[in-house]
Write a protein that holds these residues in place. Structure first.
Motif, PDB file in Angstrom:
ATOM      1  N   LEU A   5      30.606 -15.884   8.722  1.00 43.21           N
ATOM      2  CA  LEU A   5      30.474 -15.151   7.692  1.00 43.21           C
ATOM      3  C   LEU A   5      30.896 -13.599   7.956  1.00 43.21           C
ATOM      4  O   LEU A   5      31.927 -12.962   6.806  1.00 43.21           O
ATOM      5  CB  LEU A   5      29.052 -14.896   6.701  1.00 43.21           C
ATOM      6  CG  LEU A   5      28.591 -16.436   6.339  1.00 43.21           C
ATOM      7  CD1 LEU A   5      27.558 -16.408   4.748  1.00 43.21           C
ATOM      8  CD2 LEU A   5      29.843 -17.366   5.605  1.00 43.21           C
ATOM      9  N   LEU A   6      30.780 -13.067   9.160  1.00 40.53           N
ATOM     10  CA  LEU A   6      31.436 -11.230   8.532  1.00 40.53           C
ATOM     11  C   LEU A   6      31.691 -10.956  10.099  1.00 40.53           C
ATOM     12  O   LEU A   6      30.981 -12.239  11.351  1.00 40.53           O
ATOM     13  CB  LEU A   6      30.437 -10.564   8.476  1.00 40.53           C
ATOM     14  CG  LEU A   6      29.010 -11.045   8.754  1.00 40.53           C
ATOM     15  CD1 LEU A   6      28.357  -9.367  10.495  1.00 40.53           C
ATOM     16  CD2 LEU A   6      27.718 -10.677   7.602  1.00 40.53           C
ATOM     17  N   SER A   7      32.855 -10.367  10.959  1.00 44.25           N
ATOM     18  CA  SER A   7      32.564  -9.609  12.005  1.00 44.25           C
ATOM     19  C   SER A   7      32.078  -7.964  11.661  1.00 44.25           C
ATOM     20  O   SER A   7      32.518  -7.680  10.698  1.00 44.25           O
ATOM     21  CB  SER A   7      34.047 -10.459  12.157  1.00 44.25           C
ATOM     22  OG  SER A   7      34.806  -9.351  11.686  1.00 44.25           O
ATOM     23  N   GLU A   8      32.016  -7.465  13.579  1.00 47.97           N
ATOM     24  CA  GLU A   8      31.687  -5.964  12.619  1.00 47.97           C
ATOM     25  C   GLU A   8      32.886  -5.572  14.137  1.00 47.97           C
ATOM     26  O   GLU A   8      32.901  -6.292  15.032  1.00 47.97           O
ATOM     27  CB  GLU A   8      30.561  -5.302  13.682  1.00 47.97           C
ATOM     28  CG  GLU A   8      29.675  -6.123  12.564  1.00 47.97           C
ATOM     29  CD  GLU A   8      27.971  -5.490  12.836  1.00 47.97           C
ATOM     30  OE1 GLU A   8      27.772  -4.728  13.359  1.00 47.97           O
ATOM     31  OE2 GLU A   8      27.037  -5.927  12.200  1.00 47.97           O
ATOM     32  N   ARG A   9      33.006  -4.073  13.504  1.00 52.29           N
ATOM     33  CA  ARG A   9      33.873  -3.768  14.411  1.00 52.29           C
ATOM     34  C   ARG A   9      33.526  -1.941  14.487  1.00 52.29           C
ATOM     35  O   ARG A   9      33.386  -1.436  13.460  1.00 52.29           O
ATOM     36  CB  ARG A   9      36.049  -3.730  13.922  1.00 52.29           C
ATOM     37  CG  ARG A   9      36.344  -5.158  13.942  1.00 52.29           C
ATOM     38  CD  ARG A   9      37.565  -5.304  13.683  1.00 52.29           C
ATOM     39  NE  ARG A   9      38.097  -3.762  11.922  1.00 52.29           N
ATOM     40  CZ  ARG A   9      38.593  -4.878  11.270  1.00 52.29           C
ATOM     41  NH1 ARG A   9      39.392  -5.819  11.088  1.00 52.29           N
ATOM     42  NH2 ARG A   9      38.678  -3.948  10.179  1.00 52.29           N
ATOM     43  N   SER A  10      33.067  -1.963  15.645  1.00 59.49           N
ATOM     44  CA  SER A  10      33.576  -0.593  16.016  1.00 59.49           C
ATOM     45  C   SER A  10      34.321   0.299  16.371  1.00 59.49           C
ATOM     46  O   SER A  10      35.185   0.569  17.596  1.00 59.49           O
ATOM     47  CB  SER A  10      32.038  -0.798  16.860  1.00 59.49           C
ATOM     48  OG  SER A  10      31.239   0.676  16.539  1.00 59.49           O
ATOM     49  N   ALA A  11      34.625   1.745  15.314  1.00 64.90           N
ATOM     50  CA  ALA A  11      35.255   2.521  15.994  1.00 64.90           C
ATOM     51  C   ALA A  11      34.352   3.654  16.997  1.00 64.90           C
ATOM     52  O   ALA A  11      33.045   3.679  17.043  1.00 64.90           O
ATOM     53  CB  ALA A  11      35.883   3.473  14.832  1.00 64.90           C
ATOM     54  N   GLU A  12      34.886   5.234  17.394  1.00 67.26           N
ATOM     55  CA  GLU A  12      33.832   5.700  18.025  1.00 67.26           C
ATOM     56  C   GLU A  12      33.103   6.106  16.787  1.00 67.26           C
ATOM     57  O   GLU A  12      31.257   6.192  17.275  1.00 67.26           O
ATOM     58  CB  GLU A  12      34.553   6.943  18.106  1.00 67.26           C
ATOM     59  CG  GLU A  12      35.421   6.579  19.722  1.00 67.26           C
ATOM     60  CD  GLU A  12      36.344   8.249  20.227  1.00 67.26           C
ATOM     61  OE1 GLU A  12      35.905   9.335  19.652  1.00 67.26           O
ATOM     62  OE2 GLU A  12      37.408   8.210  20.268  1.00 67.26           O
ATOM     63  N   ARG A  20      34.689 -12.369   5.932  1.00 63.92           N
ATOM     64  CA  ARG A  20      35.198 -13.339   5.513  1.00 63.92           C
ATOM     65  C   ARG A  20      35.351 -13.990   4.515  1.00 63.92           C
ATOM     66  O   ARG A  20      33.920 -14.298   2.833  1.00 63.92           O
ATOM     67  CB  ARG A  20      35.530 -14.751   6.328  1.00 63.92           C
ATOM     68  CG  ARG A  20      35.622 -13.496   8.006  1.00 63.92           C
ATOM     69  CD  ARG A  20      35.655 -15.051   8.913  1.00 63.92           C
ATOM     70  NE  ARG A  20      35.885 -15.244   9.983  1.00 63.92           N
ATOM     71  CZ  ARG A  20      34.810 -14.286  10.963  1.00 63.92           C
ATOM     72  NH1 ARG A  20      34.052 -14.003  10.811  1.00 63.92           N
ATOM     73  NH2 ARG A  20      35.324 -13.655  11.866  1.00 63.92           N
ATOM     74  N   ASP A  21      35.668 -14.802   3.834  1.00 66.03           N
ATOM     75  CA  ASP A  21      35.942 -15.381   2.362  1.00 66.03           C
ATOM     76  C   ASP A  21      34.552 -16.626   2.058  1.00 66.03           C
ATOM     77  O   ASP A  21      35.031 -17.902   3.031  1.00 66.03           O
ATOM     78  CB  ASP A  21      37.355 -16.517   1.755  1.00 66.03           C
ATOM     79  CG  ASP A  21      36.796 -16.949   0.720  1.00 66.03           C
ATOM     80  OD1 ASP A  21      36.091 -16.600  -0.287  1.00 66.03           O
ATOM     81  OD2 ASP A  21      38.216 -17.148   0.338  1.00 66.03           O
ATOM     82  N   PRO A  29      32.174 -22.505  -6.812  1.00 69.16           N
ATOM     83  CA  PRO A  29      31.011 -21.122  -6.077  1.00 69.16           C
ATOM     84  C   PRO A  29      30.640 -20.127  -7.338  1.00 69.16           C
ATOM     85  O   PRO A  29      31.051 -20.098  -8.452  1.00 69.16           O
ATOM     86  CB  PRO A  29      31.754 -19.979  -5.174  1.00 69.16           C
ATOM     87  CG  PRO A  29      33.006 -20.335  -5.436  1.00 69.16           C
ATOM     88  CD  PRO A  29      33.077 -21.502  -5.988  1.00 69.16           C
ATOM     89  N   CYS A  30      29.486 -19.346  -7.409  1.00 69.41           N
ATOM     90  CA  CYS A  30      28.553 -18.318  -8.250  1.00 69.41           C
ATOM     91  C   CYS A  30      28.806 -17.202  -7.510  1.00 69.41           C
ATOM     92  O   CYS A  30      27.997 -17.059  -6.344  1.00 69.41           O
ATOM     93  CB  CYS A  30      27.689 -18.848  -8.625  1.00 69.41           C
ATOM     94  SG  CYS A  30      27.105 -19.970  -9.521  1.00 69.41           S
ATOM     95  N   VAL A  31      29.492 -16.139  -8.633  1.00 68.79           N
ATOM     96  CA  VAL A  31      29.975 -14.963  -7.675  1.00 68.79           C
ATOM     97  C   VAL A  31      29.111 -13.506  -7.710  1.00 68.79           C
ATOM     98  O   VAL A  31      29.011 -13.578  -8.924  1.00 68.79           O
ATOM     99  CB  VAL A  31      31.403 -14.576  -6.941  1.00 68.79           C
ATOM    100  CG1 VAL A  31      31.681 -13.369  -6.255  1.00 68.79           C
ATOM    101  CG2 VAL A  31      31.994 -15.681  -6.150  1.00 68.79           C
ATOM    102  N   MET A  32      28.470 -12.295  -7.195  1.00 69.07           N
ATOM    103  CA  MET A  32      28.341 -11.499  -7.099  1.00 69.07           C
ATOM    104  C   MET A  32      28.381 -10.334  -6.448  1.00 69.07           C
ATOM    105  O   MET A  32      28.538  -9.880  -6.008  1.00 69.07           O
ATOM    106  CB  MET A  32      26.553 -11.641  -7.246  1.00 69.07           C
ATOM    107  CG  MET A  32      25.376  -9.836  -7.809  1.00 69.07           C
ATOM    108  SD  MET A  32      23.842 -10.545  -7.749  1.00 69.07           S
ATOM    109  CE  MET A  32      23.178 -10.848  -6.356  1.00 69.07           C
TER     110      MET A  32
END
Length: 116
Positions: A5-12, A20-21, A29-32
């Motif tokens: 579902l997600l990804s992480e990017r790290s800057a300094e 993601r969707d 879907p029910c969305v909050m």
């Protein structure tokens, strides 16, 4: 599952979480919309220091007692509006607020059929 579902990017100095969707494979879907944190705006959103009457009108919908005589004459800044909006929501006390909920029609129909 969360890895999908997600990804992480790290800057300094910054960490960015990209979702993601998560509803792409759902039929109904029910969305909050959940705002997390005691401050729910970015500094960049409040750079314009021009007072606005439209923000004063929005403020008066939830906290009319906060409007001063000076505000009535010229309006309020976006920074003041955002600070007061957070103060008068659960963001201030609890660190989050629910900003919106969307329930799929067929889900709502199924729930009402089951509930007494």
């Amino acid at each position: 599952v969360m890895r999908d579902l997600l990804s992480e990017r790290s800057a300094e100095t910054d960490v960015v979480v990209v979702l993601r969707d998560v509803t792409a494979r759902c039929r109904s879907p029910c969305v909050m919309d959940l705002k997390m944190g005691t401050r729910t705006y970015l500094e960049s959103e409040t750079l314009n220091k021009r007072p606005r009457m439209d923000l004063l009108a929005k403020l008066k919908e939830f906290a009319p007692q906060e409007a001063t005589e000076a505000d009535e004459a010229v309006g309020i800044t976006k920074l003041r509006y955002m600070q007061l909006r957070d103060r008068y929501s659960t963001s201030h006390d609890h660190g989050f607020r629910i900003d919106g909920i969307q329930v799929a029609e067929d889900h709502a129909a199924r729930q009402s059929a089951v509930s007494p």
